[in-house]
Scaffold this motif. Structure first.
Motif, PDB file in Angstrom:
ATOM      1  N   LEU A  68      55.789  -1.720   9.624  1.00 38.19           N
ATOM      2  CA  LEU A  68      56.456  -2.417  10.713  1.00 38.19           C
ATOM      3  C   LEU A  68      56.755  -1.383  11.782  1.00 38.19           C
ATOM      4  O   LEU A  68      57.407  -0.364  11.503  1.00 38.19           O
ATOM      5  N   GLN A  69      56.264  -1.611  13.005  1.00 39.30           N
ATOM      6  CA  GLN A  69      56.425  -0.646  14.084  1.00 39.30           C
ATOM      7  C   GLN A  69      57.120  -1.295  15.276  1.00 39.30           C
ATOM      8  O   GLN A  69      56.570  -2.201  15.907  1.00 39.30           O
ATOM      9  N   ASN A  70      58.355  -0.859  15.510  1.00 42.75           N
ATOM     10  CA  ASN A  70      59.164  -1.376  16.628  1.00 42.75           C
ATOM     11  C   ASN A  70      59.235  -2.905  16.631  1.00 42.75           C
ATOM     12  O   ASN A  70      59.157  -3.542  17.684  1.00 42.75           O
ATOM     13  N   VAL A  71      59.381  -3.486  15.464  1.00 38.11           N
ATOM     14  CA  VAL A  71      59.385  -4.948  15.341  1.00 38.11           C
ATOM     15  C   VAL A  71      60.705  -5.534  15.843  1.00 38.11           C
ATOM     16  O   VAL A  71      61.792  -5.118  15.427  1.00 38.11           O
ATOM     17  N   CYS A  72      60.577  -6.477  16.763  1.00 38.39           N
ATOM     18  CA  CYS A  72      61.728  -7.230  17.266  1.00 38.39           C
ATOM     19  C   CYS A  72      61.414  -8.716  17.138  1.00 38.39           C
ATOM     20  O   CYS A  72      60.252  -9.130  17.181  1.00 38.39           O
ATOM     21  N   ASP A  84      65.769  -6.059  15.624  1.00 42.05           N
ATOM     22  CA  ASP A  84      65.597  -5.189  16.795  1.00 42.05           C
ATOM     23  C   ASP A  84      65.051  -3.814  16.401  1.00 42.05           C
ATOM     24  O   ASP A  84      65.685  -3.069  15.654  1.00 42.05           O
ATOM     25  N   SER A  85      63.853  -3.510  16.881  1.00 44.42           N
ATOM     26  CA  SER A  85      63.248  -2.171  16.766  1.00 44.42           C
ATOM     27  C   SER A  85      63.218  -1.651  15.330  1.00 44.42           C
ATOM     28  O   SER A  85      63.686  -0.541  15.037  1.00 44.42           O
ATOM     29  N   GLY A 105      70.253 -12.263   9.474  1.00 47.44           N
ATOM     30  CA  GLY A 105      68.850 -12.156   9.856  1.00 47.44           C
ATOM     31  C   GLY A 105      67.889 -11.972   8.694  1.00 47.44           C
ATOM     32  O   GLY A 105      66.682 -11.816   8.902  1.00 47.44           O
ATOM     33  N   LYS A 106      68.415 -12.006   7.465  1.00 49.91           N
ATOM     34  CA  LYS A 106      67.558 -11.764   6.299  1.00 49.91           C
ATOM     35  C   LYS A 106      66.477 -12.831   6.145  1.00 49.91           C
ATOM     36  O   LYS A 106      65.301 -12.507   5.911  1.00 49.91           O
ATOM     37  N   ASN A 294      72.983  -5.787  11.060  1.00 49.56           N
ATOM     38  CA  ASN A 294      73.159  -5.459  12.481  1.00 49.56           C
ATOM     39  C   ASN A 294      71.820  -5.356  13.222  1.00 49.56           C
ATOM     40  O   ASN A 294      71.569  -4.399  13.954  1.00 49.56           O
ATOM     41  N   LYS A 295      70.951  -6.326  12.971  1.00 48.28           N
ATOM     42  CA  LYS A 295      69.639  -6.440  13.623  1.00 48.28           C
ATOM     43  C   LYS A 295      68.633  -5.393  13.171  1.00 48.28           C
ATOM     44  O   LYS A 295      67.493  -5.378  13.631  1.00 48.28           O
ATOM     45  N   ASP A 296      69.060  -4.506  12.281  1.00 52.78           N
ATOM     46  CA  ASP A 296      68.189  -3.430  11.815  1.00 52.78           C
ATOM     47  C   ASP A 296      67.832  -3.655  10.344  1.00 52.78           C
ATOM     48  O   ASP A 296      68.487  -4.438   9.648  1.00 52.78           O
TER      49      ASP A 296
END
Length: 311
Positions: A68-72, A84-85, A105-106, A294-296
């Protein structure tokens, strides 16, 4: 009559609206182009040789990472990102437990891994020759016969006798009720002869909630994709049955499939499973743990996972 036409206007309007909704086709095409392009780069002879040396695998293609590369991802614009990222990488042939608090977000992240959703920014790479299957938490039954519900991928079978015997073994091990197993045994020959009534759904009534879930899960093990994404597979099952399912997930990864010959293990591609477990027992069986917060999404240790992160 005018009255009959008037009654039809509402359903027709709803159908027209549904047919004109945006589809995932553009996202699917984009991600498949990326998968093919990156796979082609990895398949250069010198890169395959390097992968073989580093991973110690027989085939270099088995050592291509999942990345996964910079996935938003967002539903309502970049100001409201859910993911986010995210930058992560994992080798094929691993069991990855995905954990995270409620509404963090899971579930969205699991859909991204399973190609139900596609990144709005960045890229998610899985080698293009690997099949990805997303297994939702909500069980799904097809309006077909019991055998047709389980024998997904029959078109690719090489030996129907062996495959049906494997289906019976998996259904027995996963804990499917004796009544359903007896029905499978009784109708096996008709299914093999092509005389099974595909439209017969009488077996679905009555059906316990556990059997519905177990058919849903057994179907995934039977299909045997290279990348399996399961969202809370044991959430609706009792502890004893959950233990059986977790052991089958573990076997899926370690044996490169469930109820398959160990002698032919070297011939099969690695199996990778991303699982959002509903029990700590599943997390403890994992090779890697990813925490959504937290979006990460980041790698954490098994000891860092509490009950709050698997609810």
């Amino acid at each position: 009559s005018c009255l009959d036409v008037g009654k039809a206007v509402g359903p027709i309007a709803k159908t027209t609206e549904l047919l004109n909704l945006p589809t995932s086709m553009k996202g699917m095409k984009k991600i498949n182009r990326i998968r093919r392009s990156v796979t082609k780069e990895f398949r250069q002879p010198e890169k395959l040789a390097e992968l073989r040396r580093k991973a110690g695998t027989r085939f270099g293609s088995d050592a291509m990472p999942i990345m996964l590369q910079n996935v938003c991802f967002y539903y309502e614009g970049p100001a409201n990102k859910i993911i986010d990222s995210v930058n992560l990488e994992v080798n094929q042939g691993k069991l990855i437990a995905v954990v995270g608090g409620r509404r963090g977000g899971k579930a969205t992240f699991m859909k991204l891994l399973g190609h139900v959703l596609f990144p709005t920014e960045g890229s998610y790479f899985v080698p293009s020759y690997l099949r990805i299957l997303h297994v939702s938490e909500d069980p799904v039954l097809l309006d077909r016969s019991l055998w047709s519900n389980l024998a997904i991928g029959r078109t690719y079978w090489r030996n129907a006798e062996d495959e049906t015997a494997r289906i019976l073994r998996i259904c027995n091990r996963i804990g499917l009720s004796q009544l359903l197993r007896d029905q499978l045994e009784e109708s096996k020959e008709r299914f093999l002869a092509g005389e099974d009534d595909d439209d017969d759904v009488s077996w679905q009534v009555p059906l316990s909630s556990s059997d519905i879930v177990l058919i849903h899960l057994a179907r995934a093990f039977i299909y045997n994709p290279e990348v399996l994404v399961m969202n809370r597979p044991t959430a609706r099952l009792p502890e004893s049955t959950s233990t059986l399912v977790i052991s089958l997930i573990d076997e899926f990864v370690k044996n490169k499939g469930v109820e398959l010959s160990k002698a032919a293990l070297w011939r099969r591609r690695p199996r990778t499973a991303f699982v959002s477990f509903a029990r700590l027992q599943g997390v403890q069986a994992a090779d890697v743990v990813w925490k959504v917060e937290n979006k990460d999404v980041k790698v954490v240790g098994q000891a860092d996972v509490s009950e709050d992160l698997i609810r």
